[in-house]
Design a protein around this motif. Structure first.
Motif, short mmCIF file in Angstrom:
data_model
loop_
_atom_site.label_atom_id
_atom_site.label_comp_id
_atom_site.label_asym_id
_atom_site.label_seq_id
_atom_site.Cartn_x
_atom_site.Cartn_y
_atom_site.Cartn_z
N THR A 1 0.83 -1.20 0.00
CA THR A 1 0.00 0.00 0.00
C THR A 1 0.87 1.26 0.00
O THR A 1 0.61 2.20 -0.75
CB THR A 1 -0.94 0.01 1.23
OG1 THR A 1 -1.77 -1.16 1.17
CG2 THR A 1 -1.80 1.26 1.25
N ALA B 1 1.08 3.96 -2.92
CA ALA B 1 0.82 5.37 -2.60
C ALA B 1 1.97 6.25 -3.09
O ALA B 1 1.75 7.32 -3.65
CB ALA B 1 0.63 5.54 -1.09
N ASP C 1 -6.95 10.83 -4.06
CA ASP C 1 -5.95 9.79 -3.81
C ASP C 1 -5.57 9.72 -2.33
O ASP C 1 -5.36 8.65 -1.79
CB ASP C 1 -4.72 10.04 -4.67
CG ASP C 1 -5.02 9.89 -6.17
OD1 ASP C 1 -6.04 9.27 -6.50
OD2 ASP C 1 -4.23 10.41 -6.97
N THR C 2 -5.48 10.88 -1.69
CA THR C 2 -5.18 10.92 -0.26
C THR C 2 -6.25 10.21 0.55
O THR C 2 -5.96 9.42 1.44
CB THR C 2 -5.02 12.37 0.22
OG1 THR C 2 -3.99 13.01 -0.53
CG2 THR C 2 -4.68 12.45 1.69
N VAL D 1 -5.88 6.44 0.01
CA VAL D 1 -4.76 5.87 0.76
C VAL D 1 -5.11 5.78 2.24
O VAL D 1 -4.85 4.77 2.90
CB VAL D 1 -3.47 6.70 0.54
CG1 VAL D 1 -2.39 6.30 1.54
CG2 VAL D 1 -2.98 6.54 -0.89
N LYS E 1 -7.35 2.85 2.79
CA LYS E 1 -6.65 1.56 2.70
C LYS E 1 -5.81 1.30 3.93
O LYS E 1 -5.63 0.15 4.32
CB LYS E 1 -5.76 1.54 1.45
CG LYS E 1 -6.51 1.55 0.16
CD LYS E 1 -7.26 0.26 -0.05
CE LYS E 1 -7.98 0.29 -1.38
NZ LYS E 1 -8.78 -0.88 -1.61
#
Length: 130
Positions: free
Chosen positions: A16, A20, A121-122, A125, A128
């Motif tokens: 991950t 990222a 995207d932040t 992440v 996740k």
């Protein structure tokens, strides 16, 4: 006695983090490309401002010419005709200048798509990792 996490958890966290990092690199490349696009747009805005400035200069010459033509007047007043042309030229020139300024504004140059992608995207992440 507490059990140690399975190796799969470390692998998943490492993967991950790796993804990222890759995603962040892609977003920076996208930001660079978008900023280049915005710079080109700023160049076009600057060109419009310059065209407007040239037209405003021409209007000044038309105003000066109207004074000369006023002294030589015949038929419809050349002064009135020249002033009408000068006013129209000023209006067109101001239109170019205002349009160019709008393209040079700070908010027009902000890389919107990239900022939205980075926020998305932040969040992904963070989701996740939790």
């Amino acid at each position: 006695m507490q059990a140690e996490p399975a190796p799969g958890v470390f692998h998943a966290v490492g993967e991950t983090i790796g993804r990222a990092t890759e995603l962040i690199q892609i977003e920076f490349r996208l930001a660079k490309a978008e900023l280049a696009e915005k710079a080109a747009r700023a160049g076009a805005g600057l060109a419009l401002v310059m065209v407007g400035a040239i037209l405003l200069s021409a209007a000044l010459f038309l105003l000066l010419q109207s004074i000369v033509l006023g002294l030589i007047a015949a038929g419809m007043s050349p002064v009135a005709a020249s002033l009408l042309v000068a006013v129209a030229t000023i209006a067109i020139g101001l239109g170019f200048v205002l349009t160019g300024r709008k393209q040079l504004s700070a908010e027009a140059l902000v890389p919107d798509r990239t900022l939205n992608d980075i926020q998305r995207d932040t969040a992904l992440v963070k989701e996740k990792l939790t």
